[in-house]
Design a protein around this motif. Structure first.
Motif, short mmCIF file in Angstrom:
data_model
loop_
_atom_site.label_atom_id
_atom_site.label_comp_id
_atom_site.label_asym_id
_atom_site.label_seq_id
_atom_site.Cartn_x
_atom_site.Cartn_y
_atom_site.Cartn_z
N LEU A 155 38.94 30.35 51.70
CA LEU A 155 37.97 31.94 50.95
C LEU A 155 38.15 32.90 52.09
N THR A 190 45.81 29.22 46.68
CA THR A 190 43.82 29.31 45.92
C THR A 190 44.18 29.49 44.37
N TYR A 233 35.74 39.30 47.67
CA TYR A 233 35.51 38.64 46.63
C TYR A 233 36.69 38.67 45.51
N ILE A 238 40.20 34.22 46.12
CA ILE A 238 39.86 33.52 44.82
C ILE A 238 39.39 34.70 44.47
N ILE A 279 30.67 30.58 50.47
CA ILE A 279 31.62 32.14 50.26
C ILE A 279 31.14 32.82 51.64
#
Ligand code: NAD
Ligand code: NA
Length: 395
Positions: A155, A190, A233, A238, A279
Protein backbone atom coordinates in the motif's frame (compact mmCIF):
# COMPACT_ATOMS: atom_id res chain seq x y z
CA UNK A 1 -13.91 -18.79 28.48
CA UNK A 2 -14.60 -15.04 28.47
CA UNK A 3 -13.32 -13.42 25.29
CA UNK A 4 -11.95 -9.87 25.38
CA UNK A 5 -11.03 -8.05 22.17
CA UNK A 6 -7.34 -7.99 21.25
CA UNK A 7 -6.61 -5.18 18.84
CA UNK A 8 -3.08 -4.56 17.61
CA UNK A 9 -2.57 -1.42 15.52
CA UNK A 10 -5.41 -1.72 13.03
CA UNK A 11 -5.68 -5.51 13.09
CA UNK A 12 -7.99 -7.60 15.28
CA UNK A 13 -6.11 -10.53 16.77
CA UNK A 14 -9.18 -12.45 17.87
CA UNK A 15 -12.92 -12.53 17.48
CA UNK A 16 -16.03 -13.29 19.49
CA UNK A 17 -17.79 -16.22 17.75
CA UNK A 18 -21.16 -15.56 19.38
CA UNK A 19 -20.88 -11.88 18.50
CA UNK A 20 -20.13 -12.89 14.90
CA UNK A 21 -23.40 -14.83 14.90
CA UNK A 22 -25.25 -11.71 16.05
CA UNK A 23 -23.55 -9.61 13.37
CA UNK A 24 -24.54 -12.09 10.63
CA UNK A 25 -28.10 -12.16 12.02
CA UNK A 26 -28.23 -8.34 11.90
CA UNK A 27 -27.24 -8.37 8.24
CA UNK A 28 -29.85 -11.01 7.46
CA UNK A 29 -32.52 -8.96 9.25
CA UNK A 30 -31.52 -5.86 7.32
CA UNK A 31 -31.90 -7.68 3.98
CA UNK A 32 -35.26 -9.14 4.98
CA UNK A 33 -36.49 -5.72 6.07
CA UNK A 34 -35.54 -4.29 2.66
CA UNK A 35 -37.76 -6.90 0.99
CA UNK A 36 -37.25 -9.56 -1.68
CA UNK A 37 -36.00 -8.94 -5.20
CA UNK A 38 -35.84 -11.06 -8.30
CA UNK A 39 -32.14 -11.91 -8.40
CA UNK A 40 -29.89 -14.82 -9.41
CA UNK A 41 -30.63 -18.22 -7.90
CA UNK A 42 -27.19 -19.90 -8.08
CA UNK A 43 -24.18 -17.87 -7.02
CA UNK A 44 -20.45 -18.37 -6.47
CA UNK A 45 -18.88 -15.83 -4.09
CA UNK A 46 -15.09 -15.56 -4.02
CA UNK A 47 -14.09 -13.86 -0.75
CA UNK A 48 -17.39 -14.77 0.92
CA UNK A 49 -16.50 -14.67 4.61
CA UNK A 50 -16.31 -10.98 5.41
CA UNK A 51 -16.80 -7.42 4.19
CA UNK A 52 -18.46 -6.94 0.81
CA UNK A 53 -18.32 -10.62 -0.11
CA UNK A 54 -20.23 -11.74 2.99
CA UNK A 55 -22.73 -8.90 2.57
CA UNK A 56 -23.21 -9.92 -1.09
CA UNK A 57 -23.86 -13.49 -0.11
CA UNK A 58 -26.37 -12.49 2.56
CA UNK A 59 -28.16 -10.03 0.25
CA UNK A 60 -28.47 -12.68 -2.48
CA UNK A 61 -29.44 -15.62 -0.26
CA UNK A 62 -31.96 -13.78 1.89
CA UNK A 63 -33.09 -11.17 -0.64
CA UNK A 64 -33.29 -13.28 -3.79
CA UNK A 65 -33.39 -16.82 -2.38
CA UNK A 66 -30.04 -17.75 -3.93
CA UNK A 67 -28.17 -20.96 -3.30
CA UNK A 68 -24.53 -20.08 -2.77
CA UNK A 69 -21.04 -21.51 -2.77
CA UNK A 70 -18.59 -19.31 -0.89
CA UNK A 71 -14.80 -19.48 -1.10
CA UNK A 72 -12.64 -17.93 1.61
CA UNK A 73 -9.37 -18.26 3.45
CA UNK A 74 -10.09 -18.55 7.16
CA UNK A 75 -8.77 -20.21 10.30
CA UNK A 76 -10.73 -22.46 12.62
CA UNK A 77 -10.09 -22.89 16.34
CA UNK A 78 -6.78 -24.50 17.28
CA UNK A 79 -4.13 -24.29 19.97
CA UNK A 80 -3.16 -20.98 18.33
CA UNK A 81 -6.48 -19.35 19.11
CA UNK A 82 -10.22 -19.21 18.74
CA UNK A 83 -10.07 -18.83 14.94
CA UNK A 84 -10.95 -15.96 12.62
CA UNK A 85 -14.21 -14.01 12.42
CA UNK A 86 -14.66 -15.14 8.82
CA UNK A 87 -14.51 -18.78 9.93
CA UNK A 88 -17.54 -18.26 12.14
CA UNK A 89 -19.31 -15.97 9.68
CA UNK A 90 -19.24 -18.84 7.18
CA UNK A 91 -20.72 -21.25 9.69
CA UNK A 92 -23.46 -18.93 10.95
CA UNK A 93 -24.35 -17.94 7.41
CA UNK A 94 -24.67 -21.58 6.33
CA UNK A 95 -26.81 -22.49 9.33
CA UNK A 96 -29.19 -19.59 8.72
CA UNK A 97 -29.38 -20.22 4.95
CA UNK A 98 -30.02 -23.95 5.42
CA UNK A 99 -32.78 -23.17 7.88
CA UNK A 100 -34.58 -21.45 5.02
CA UNK A 101 -34.00 -24.37 2.66
CA UNK A 102 -31.11 -22.78 0.77
CA UNK A 103 -27.98 -24.61 -0.32
CA UNK A 104 -24.91 -23.02 1.27
CA UNK A 105 -21.48 -24.54 0.75
CA UNK A 106 -18.29 -23.13 2.29
CA UNK A 107 -15.00 -23.93 0.59
CA UNK A 108 -11.99 -22.97 2.70
CA UNK A 109 -8.63 -22.53 1.01
CA UNK A 110 -6.60 -20.44 -1.39
CA UNK A 111 -8.83 -18.88 -4.05
CA UNK A 112 -5.73 -18.04 -6.11
CA UNK A 113 -4.96 -21.73 -6.62
CA UNK A 114 -6.02 -24.04 -9.44
CA UNK A 115 -6.81 -26.66 -6.82
CA UNK A 116 -9.51 -24.37 -5.38
CA UNK A 117 -10.86 -23.66 -8.85
CA UNK A 118 -11.22 -27.41 -9.40
CA UNK A 119 -12.85 -27.85 -6.00
CA UNK A 120 -15.34 -25.10 -6.79
CA UNK A 121 -16.10 -26.58 -10.20
CA UNK A 122 -16.78 -29.98 -8.62
CA UNK A 123 -18.99 -28.36 -6.00
CA UNK A 124 -20.94 -26.34 -8.58
CA UNK A 125 -21.54 -29.47 -10.69
CA UNK A 126 -22.68 -31.44 -7.70
CA UNK A 127 -24.76 -28.81 -5.90
CA UNK A 128 -25.91 -26.20 -8.40
CA UNK A 129 -25.29 -27.51 -11.92
CA UNK A 130 -24.25 -24.05 -13.12
CA UNK A 131 -24.07 -20.54 -11.67
CA UNK A 132 -25.91 -17.38 -12.72
CA UNK A 133 -23.59 -14.97 -10.92
CA UNK A 134 -19.95 -14.96 -9.83
CA UNK A 135 -19.04 -12.34 -7.20
CA UNK A 136 -15.32 -11.54 -6.99
CA UNK A 137 -14.56 -9.97 -3.59
CA UNK A 138 -11.06 -11.07 -2.64
CA UNK A 139 -8.81 -8.73 -0.68
CA UNK A 140 -5.37 -10.11 0.02
CA UNK A 141 -1.83 -8.96 0.63
CA UNK A 142 -0.33 -12.02 -0.97
CA UNK A 143 -0.86 -14.31 -3.97
CA UNK A 144 0.82 -17.63 -4.52
CA UNK A 145 1.30 -18.19 -8.25
CA UNK A 146 1.00 -21.58 -9.94
CA UNK A 147 4.81 -21.84 -10.22
CA UNK A 148 5.20 -21.40 -6.45
CA UNK A 149 6.25 -17.72 -6.52
CA UNK A 150 4.80 -15.61 -3.70
CA UNK A 151 3.82 -12.12 -4.79
CA UNK A 152 3.05 -9.42 -2.21
CA UNK A 153 0.95 -6.33 -2.68
CA UNK A 154 1.97 -3.08 -1.00
CA UNK A 155 0.00 0.00 0.00
CA UNK A 156 2.10 2.84 -1.34
CA UNK A 157 1.59 5.97 -3.35
CA UNK A 158 3.24 6.99 -6.63
CA UNK A 159 5.02 10.24 -7.51
CA UNK A 160 5.59 12.27 -4.33
CA UNK A 161 5.53 10.74 -0.82
CA UNK A 162 2.24 11.42 0.97
CA UNK A 163 1.69 11.87 4.67
CA UNK A 164 -1.19 12.73 6.94
CA UNK A 165 -3.01 11.72 10.07
CA UNK A 166 -3.80 8.04 10.33
CA UNK A 167 -6.02 6.25 12.81
CA UNK A 168 -4.59 3.96 15.48
CA UNK A 169 -7.58 1.78 16.35
CA UNK A 170 -5.73 0.10 19.20
CA UNK A 171 -5.20 3.36 21.11
CA UNK A 172 -8.10 5.30 19.61
CA UNK A 173 -5.75 8.09 18.59
CA UNK A 174 -4.41 9.79 15.49
CA UNK A 175 -0.82 9.21 14.45
CA UNK A 176 1.26 10.55 11.58
CA UNK A 177 1.43 8.07 8.73
CA UNK A 178 3.14 8.32 5.42
CA UNK A 179 3.05 6.49 2.15
CA UNK A 180 6.30 6.22 0.25
CA UNK A 181 6.30 6.16 -3.55
CA UNK A 182 6.29 2.60 -4.87
CA UNK A 183 8.90 1.16 -7.18
CA UNK A 184 7.76 -0.12 -10.58
CA UNK A 185 8.15 -3.68 -9.24
CA UNK A 186 5.91 -2.90 -6.27
CA UNK A 187 3.24 -1.49 -8.58
CA UNK A 188 3.48 -4.56 -10.79
CA UNK A 189 3.29 -6.94 -7.83
CA UNK A 190 0.25 -5.16 -6.37
CA UNK A 191 -1.46 -5.45 -9.75
CA UNK A 192 -0.64 -9.17 -9.77
CA UNK A 193 -2.26 -9.67 -6.37
CA UNK A 194 -5.20 -7.25 -6.49
CA UNK A 195 -5.72 -6.72 -10.24
CA UNK A 196 -8.00 -8.70 -12.52
CA UNK A 197 -5.83 -11.62 -13.61
CA UNK A 198 -7.14 -14.08 -11.05
CA UNK A 199 -10.75 -13.01 -11.69
CA UNK A 200 -10.25 -13.82 -15.37
CA UNK A 201 -8.63 -17.19 -14.56
CA UNK A 202 -11.75 -18.04 -12.54
CA UNK A 203 -14.16 -17.12 -15.32
CA UNK A 204 -12.09 -18.99 -17.91
CA UNK A 205 -11.95 -22.13 -15.80
CA UNK A 206 -15.68 -21.97 -15.02
CA UNK A 207 -16.62 -21.41 -18.64
CA UNK A 208 -14.40 -24.26 -19.85
CA UNK A 209 -16.00 -26.54 -17.29
CA UNK A 210 -19.47 -25.51 -18.54
CA UNK A 211 -20.32 -24.15 -15.09
CA UNK A 212 -21.64 -20.79 -16.33
CA UNK A 213 -25.35 -20.55 -17.13
CA UNK A 214 -26.60 -18.67 -20.20
CA UNK A 215 -26.83 -14.96 -19.35
CA UNK A 216 -24.33 -15.35 -16.50
CA UNK A 217 -23.05 -12.19 -14.85
CA UNK A 218 -19.94 -11.53 -12.84
CA UNK A 219 -19.11 -8.54 -10.68
CA UNK A 220 -15.90 -7.43 -8.94
CA UNK A 221 -15.59 -4.63 -6.39
CA UNK A 222 -13.55 -1.48 -6.79
CA UNK A 223 -12.99 1.90 -5.20
CA UNK A 224 -12.13 5.23 -6.77
CA UNK A 225 -12.92 7.83 -4.12
CA UNK A 226 -12.75 11.63 -4.27
CA UNK A 227 -9.73 13.54 -5.59
CA UNK A 228 -8.59 14.29 -2.03
CA UNK A 229 -7.84 10.59 -1.54
CA UNK A 230 -6.14 9.99 -4.91
CA UNK A 231 -2.61 9.96 -3.39
CA UNK A 232 -3.81 7.24 -0.98
CA UNK A 233 -5.81 5.15 -3.35
CA UNK A 234 -6.41 5.92 -6.99
CA UNK A 235 -2.85 7.09 -7.67
CA UNK A 236 -1.43 4.51 -5.29
CA UNK A 237 -0.44 0.92 -5.93
CA UNK A 238 -3.96 -0.30 -5.17
CA UNK A 239 -5.36 2.18 -7.70
CA UNK A 240 -3.19 0.63 -10.40
CA UNK A 241 -4.54 -2.78 -9.44
CA UNK A 242 -8.13 -1.49 -9.66
CA UNK A 243 -7.39 0.07 -13.07
CA UNK A 244 -6.27 -3.39 -14.17
CA UNK A 245 -9.43 -4.90 -12.69
CA UNK A 246 -11.54 -2.45 -14.69
CA UNK A 247 -9.70 -3.35 -17.91
CA UNK A 248 -10.10 -7.04 -17.14
CA UNK A 249 -13.87 -6.60 -16.88
CA UNK A 250 -13.82 -5.72 -20.59
CA UNK A 251 -11.83 -8.85 -21.45
CA UNK A 252 -14.14 -11.08 -19.42
CA UNK A 253 -17.18 -9.34 -20.86
CA UNK A 254 -15.98 -10.30 -24.33
CA UNK A 255 -15.35 -13.85 -23.21
CA UNK A 256 -18.88 -14.14 -21.79
CA UNK A 257 -20.50 -12.81 -24.97
CA UNK A 258 -20.78 -16.39 -26.23
CA UNK A 259 -23.14 -17.09 -23.31
CA UNK A 260 -24.96 -13.77 -23.49
CA UNK A 261 -23.23 -12.96 -20.21
CA UNK A 262 -21.62 -9.82 -18.83
CA UNK A 263 -18.78 -8.76 -16.52
CA UNK A 264 -19.12 -5.66 -14.37
CA UNK A 265 -17.16 -3.64 -11.88
CA UNK A 266 -19.09 -2.11 -9.03
CA UNK A 267 -17.39 0.96 -7.60
CA UNK A 268 -18.35 0.90 -3.95
CA UNK A 269 -18.23 3.47 -1.18
CA UNK A 270 -15.48 3.50 1.42
CA UNK A 271 -16.41 1.32 4.38
CA UNK A 272 -14.78 -0.20 7.42
CA UNK A 273 -13.63 -3.74 6.66
CA UNK A 274 -10.69 -5.86 7.69
CA UNK A 275 -8.97 -4.82 4.46
CA UNK A 276 -9.72 -1.07 4.47
CA UNK A 277 -8.74 -0.52 8.12
CA UNK A 278 -5.26 -1.44 6.98
CA UNK A 279 -4.83 1.30 4.37
CA UNK A 280 -2.72 4.19 5.78
CA UNK A 281 -4.50 7.55 6.30
CA UNK A 282 -7.74 6.39 4.62
CA UNK A 283 -9.57 5.58 7.89
CA UNK A 284 -9.39 9.25 8.90
CA UNK A 285 -11.14 10.20 5.67
CA UNK A 286 -13.60 7.41 6.43
CA UNK A 287 -14.38 8.61 9.96
CA UNK A 288 -15.10 12.11 8.66
CA UNK A 289 -17.15 10.74 5.75
CA UNK A 290 -19.23 8.58 8.08
CA UNK A 291 -20.04 11.59 10.23
CA UNK A 292 -21.13 13.68 7.25
CA UNK A 293 -23.12 10.90 5.58
CA UNK A 294 -24.92 9.98 8.81
CA UNK A 295 -25.76 13.62 9.44
CA UNK A 296 -27.37 13.78 6.00
CA UNK A 297 -29.12 10.45 6.36
CA UNK A 298 -27.31 8.74 3.47
CA UNK A 299 -24.93 6.50 5.38
CA UNK A 300 -24.74 2.86 4.25
CA UNK A 301 -22.86 -0.09 5.70
CA UNK A 302 -21.65 -3.12 3.72
CA UNK A 303 -25.03 -4.81 3.82
CA UNK A 304 -26.99 -1.75 2.69
CA UNK A 305 -24.54 -1.21 -0.18
CA UNK A 306 -24.79 -4.79 -1.38
CA UNK A 307 -28.56 -4.98 -0.97
CA UNK A 308 -28.92 -1.81 -3.07
CA UNK A 309 -26.40 -3.05 -5.62
CA UNK A 310 -28.25 -6.27 -6.34
CA UNK A 311 -31.84 -5.17 -5.78
CA UNK A 312 -31.67 -1.92 -7.72
CA UNK A 313 -28.49 -1.63 -9.77
CA UNK A 314 -28.06 -5.17 -11.12
CA UNK A 315 -31.32 -7.11 -10.82
CA UNK A 316 -33.86 -4.32 -10.45
CA UNK A 317 -36.51 -3.27 -12.96
CA UNK A 318 -33.94 -1.31 -14.98
CA UNK A 319 -31.45 -4.20 -15.22
CA UNK A 320 -27.83 -3.22 -14.83
CA UNK A 321 -27.41 0.50 -14.21
CA UNK A 322 -23.88 1.58 -15.18
CA UNK A 323 -22.10 4.79 -16.15
CA UNK A 324 -20.50 5.58 -19.52
CA UNK A 325 -17.43 3.53 -18.57
CA UNK A 326 -19.62 0.50 -17.75
CA UNK A 327 -18.97 1.01 -14.04
CA UNK A 328 -21.80 0.45 -11.57
CA UNK A 329 -21.58 3.44 -9.23
CA UNK A 330 -22.38 2.56 -5.63
CA UNK A 331 -20.20 5.51 -4.62
CA UNK A 332 -22.83 7.95 -5.87
CA UNK A 333 -23.72 9.28 -2.41
CA UNK A 334 -20.10 9.39 -1.21
CA UNK A 335 -19.02 11.45 -4.21
CA UNK A 336 -21.90 13.94 -3.97
CA UNK A 337 -20.06 17.32 -4.20
CA UNK A 338 -21.87 18.68 -1.14
CA UNK A 339 -20.73 15.69 0.91
CA UNK A 340 -17.17 15.96 -0.35
CA UNK A 341 -17.04 19.70 0.39
CA UNK A 342 -18.13 19.02 3.97
CA UNK A 343 -15.56 16.23 4.39
CA UNK A 344 -12.73 18.34 2.94
CA UNK A 345 -13.52 21.21 5.28
CA UNK A 346 -13.29 18.86 8.26
CA UNK A 347 -10.22 17.06 6.96
CA UNK A 348 -8.24 20.31 6.79
CA UNK A 349 -9.01 20.93 10.48
CA UNK A 350 -8.59 17.47 11.97
CA UNK A 351 -6.03 16.98 14.74
CA UNK A 352 -5.37 14.30 17.38
CA UNK A 353 -7.24 16.52 19.87
CA UNK A 354 -10.42 17.25 17.94
CA UNK A 355 -10.99 14.21 15.70
CA UNK A 356 -13.76 12.74 17.84
CA UNK A 357 -15.71 15.98 17.62
CA UNK A 358 -15.24 16.33 13.85
CA UNK A 359 -16.10 12.86 12.62
CA UNK A 360 -17.90 9.66 13.57
CA UNK A 361 -14.81 7.88 14.86
CA UNK A 362 -16.84 6.20 17.57
CA UNK A 363 -19.09 4.73 14.87
CA UNK A 364 -16.09 3.67 12.81
CA UNK A 365 -14.52 1.99 15.81
CA UNK A 366 -17.77 0.22 16.67
CA UNK A 367 -18.13 -1.03 13.09
CA UNK A 368 -14.57 -2.34 13.25
CA UNK A 369 -15.22 -4.10 16.55
CA UNK A 370 -18.45 -5.57 15.21
CA UNK A 371 -16.61 -7.06 12.22
CA UNK A 372 -14.96 -9.23 14.83
CA UNK A 373 -18.07 -9.90 16.88
CA UNK A 374 -17.49 -7.31 19.62
CA UNK A 375 -19.69 -4.47 20.88
CA UNK A 376 -23.00 -5.88 19.66
CA UNK A 377 -25.76 -4.71 21.97
CA UNK A 378 -27.59 -8.05 22.01
CA UNK A 379 -24.57 -10.13 23.09
CA UNK A 380 -23.79 -10.86 26.74
CA UNK A 381 -20.01 -10.61 26.75
CA UNK A 382 -19.87 -11.63 30.39
CA UNK A 383 -21.20 -15.08 29.51
CA UNK A 384 -18.48 -17.66 28.96
CA UNK A 385 -18.04 -19.02 25.44
CA UNK A 386 -18.07 -22.82 25.17
CA UNK A 387 -14.88 -23.55 23.26
CA UNK A 388 -15.38 -27.26 22.78
CA UNK A 389 -18.82 -26.68 21.23
CA UNK A 390 -17.17 -24.27 18.78
CA UNK A 391 -14.54 -26.83 17.86
CA UNK A 392 -17.29 -29.19 16.73
CA UNK A 393 -18.70 -26.71 14.24
CA UNK A 394 -17.64 -27.36 10.65
CA UNK A 395 -17.66 -24.88 7.76
P1 NAD B 1 -12.37 -8.29 3.50
O1 NAD B 1 -10.98 -8.42 4.03
O2 NAD B 1 -13.48 -8.04 4.45
O3 NAD B 1 -12.75 -9.60 2.66
C1 NAD B 1 -11.79 -10.29 1.91
C2 NAD B 1 -12.25 -11.70 1.61
O4 NAD B 1 -11.27 -12.35 0.79
C3 NAD B 1 -12.42 -12.58 2.84
O5 NAD B 1 -13.56 -13.40 2.66
C4 NAD B 1 -11.16 -13.46 2.82
O6 NAD B 1 -11.31 -14.72 3.43
C5 NAD B 1 -10.98 -13.61 1.33
N1 NAD B 1 -9.62 -13.99 0.93
C6 NAD B 1 -8.48 -13.27 1.06
N2 NAD B 1 -7.45 -13.97 0.54
C7 NAD B 1 -7.95 -15.15 0.09
C8 NAD B 1 -7.40 -16.28 -0.54
N3 NAD B 1 -6.10 -16.36 -0.83
N4 NAD B 1 -8.22 -17.30 -0.83
C9 NAD B 1 -9.55 -17.26 -0.54
N5 NAD B 1 -10.12 -16.19 0.03
C10 NAD B 1 -9.34 -15.16 0.34
O7 NAD B 1 -12.28 -7.15 2.38
P2 NAD B 1 -13.35 -6.21 1.65
O8 NAD B 1 -13.11 -4.82 2.09
O9 NAD B 1 -14.70 -6.78 1.71
O10 NAD B 1 -12.80 -6.28 0.17
C11 NAD B 1 -13.42 -6.99 -0.88
C12 NAD B 1 -13.28 -6.22 -2.18
O11 NAD B 1 -14.02 -5.00 -2.08
C13 NAD B 1 -11.83 -5.82 -2.49
O12 NAD B 1 -11.62 -5.94 -3.88
C14 NAD B 1 -11.80 -4.37 -2.10
O13 NAD B 1 -10.80 -3.65 -2.78
C15 NAD B 1 -13.18 -3.94 -2.52
N6 NAD B 1 -13.64 -2.66 -1.94
C16 NAD B 1 -13.57 -2.40 -0.61
C17 NAD B 1 -13.98 -1.16 -0.13
C18 NAD B 1 -13.90 -0.82 1.34
O14 NAD B 1 -14.04 0.35 1.68
N7 NAD B 1 -13.73 -1.79 2.21
C19 NAD B 1 -14.49 -0.20 -1.00
C20 NAD B 1 -14.61 -0.51 -2.35
C21 NAD B 1 -14.17 -1.74 -2.81
NA1 NA C 1 -15.23 -9.66 0.94
Amino acid sequence: MIIQPQIQGCVARNCHPIGCRAAVAQQIASVKAAGPFNGPKRVLVLGASSGFGLASRIALAFGAGADTIGVSFERGPSDKGIGSAGWYNNIWFRQAAEQEGRIAVNLIGDAFSDAMRQQAIASIRQQLGQVDLVVYSLASGIRLLADGTQVRSVLKTTGQPFSGWGLDLEHDSLVQQSLAPATPEEIRDTVTVMGGEDWQLWLQALQQADCLAPGVQTVAYSYIGPESTYPLYRDGTIGYAKEHLHATAEAINLQLAALGGHAWVSVCKALVTKASAYIPVLPVYLGLLMGVMKERGVHEGCIEQMQRLFASKMYGPRGVVADGNRLIRMDDHELDPAIQAAVSALWSKVTPDNFHALGDFAGLRRDFMQLNGFELAEVDYGAPVNESALTELTP
